[in-house]
Design an enzyme around this catalytic site. Sequence first.
Site, mmCIF file in Angstrom:
data_model
loop_
_atom_site.group_PDB
_atom_site.id
_atom_site.type_symbol
_atom_site.label_atom_id
_atom_site.label_comp_id
_atom_site.label_asym_id
_atom_site.label_seq_id
_atom_site.Cartn_x
_atom_site.Cartn_y
_atom_site.Cartn_z
ATOM 1 N N ARG A 105 0.868 -1.174 0.000
ATOM 2 C CA ARG A 105 0.000 0.000 0.000
ATOM 3 C C ARG A 105 0.909 1.231 0.000
ATOM 4 N NH1 ARG A 105 -2.309 3.420 4.832
ATOM 5 N NH2 ARG A 105 -3.613 4.812 3.630
ATOM 6 N N ARG A 126 -7.838 15.184 12.777
ATOM 7 C CA ARG A 126 -7.604 16.167 11.707
ATOM 8 C C ARG A 126 -8.812 17.095 11.572
ATOM 9 N NH1 ARG A 126 -6.040 11.950 7.172
ATOM 10 N NH2 ARG A 126 -5.524 10.468 8.796
#
Length: 404
Positions: free
Chosen positions: A83, A231
Amino acid sequence: MSTSVLVINCGSSSIKYALVSERREDRIFGLAENLGSADARIKGVTTGGEALELSIPHADHEKALETILERLSHHNPQAIGHRVVHGGTLTKAELLTPEIIERIREATPLAPLHNPAHLVGIDATMRLFPELPQVAVFDTAFHQTMPSHAYRYALPKFLYTHHNVRRYGFHGTSHAYVSERGSMLAGSFKQGGWLTAHLGNGSSTCAIWNGQSVDTSMGLTPLEGVVMGTRSGDVDPSIHSFLASNLGWDIYKIDKMLNSQSGLLGLSDLSNDMRTLIEASEQGNEDAALAIEVFCYRLAKSLAGLSCGLPRIDGLFFTGGIGENSAYIREKTVSYLPHFGFNLSKDLNNNLKRGTEGRIDHGTGPQIWVVPTDEEGRIAKETEHVVDEVKAAVKKSDADAAIA
Ligand code: ADP
């Protein structure tokens, strides 16, 4: 296990791995964590579902990968799929060659926390297993079909042409898998207009038309878009100059605040974990309640905005730890989308068993589904596809050479 692909996701101090069988029904998976420290260890599940816990004091990425592969080698993996968060402008999964590794390195300024860790993992597996084909699967690749009016920022042109400043989008592997699987369950495989909400520690939304991403909430980095665990998602970009002028903060402090101290954690001043916030809110914690409300409202707003990219909306897919498990968040989010004709069934929503897929609307209006994501399965599938393509190309060139 028959033929299988080893999927590797290297972070700065951890490695997630999964050995995925060809038909994707068998999994051996685990996590090497605290790498580089005395407390380094591997935790996972072996064949037959037994728990594994192994101490590997002071092991680095290479040592941890060596240990993982030693334990898995008798399963004879056929390929390794990595990934990789940022592939720059690469549009699909690629066989790892020196040129592709260089392209990943070049994309490092766009993903400074992720790509260097992936490169450490790639370097180690290339040295340990030079004979195995290795493939990079990019989080950004699925979104490379976005039209320019979706991926360009309203900034001076040279920032795009000379410095690649544009929207890339992330979680592509998940949005691709969930929209493909979900549209198949809905009986219109890769057809029509769908919205996906991937809600985990990182969250993002995506609009998909006939199987292709046409817009997504994350941008140049995974900070843009909806509210996440830590975030902020979208904020006025002038926050930087405001904090610099009024509080004397430098760019690193502001960046850290936006990435690690904001989102659900920042709003609630309690936790980035949705379960904790739901419990606290039930017990009367007003900050937790507000964090949940902002999360759902902003999420609905993002989905509504992305709908502009779709000629019509056939439905909405929820996925990720929050999307798959929280009926409460799904209901609250849909309640903020009153103009789209969604008709959520409270019973189907509340009774959907955790970790299972299912439809949760009344059967009128756009469909609503919960589709558990499977990023490892998707990476394994894309890895096999690239390896098959390469083998076919080699066979063809051998045949051409024989004819010549
Ligand atoms: P990651 O992005 O790290 O892969 P996950 O997809 O595992 O994260 O999602 C983690 C989030 O899912 C956490 O906020 C966690 O609280 C939330 N979550 C897991 N189970 C539930 C649940 N039953 N109800 C609400 N939230 C849940």
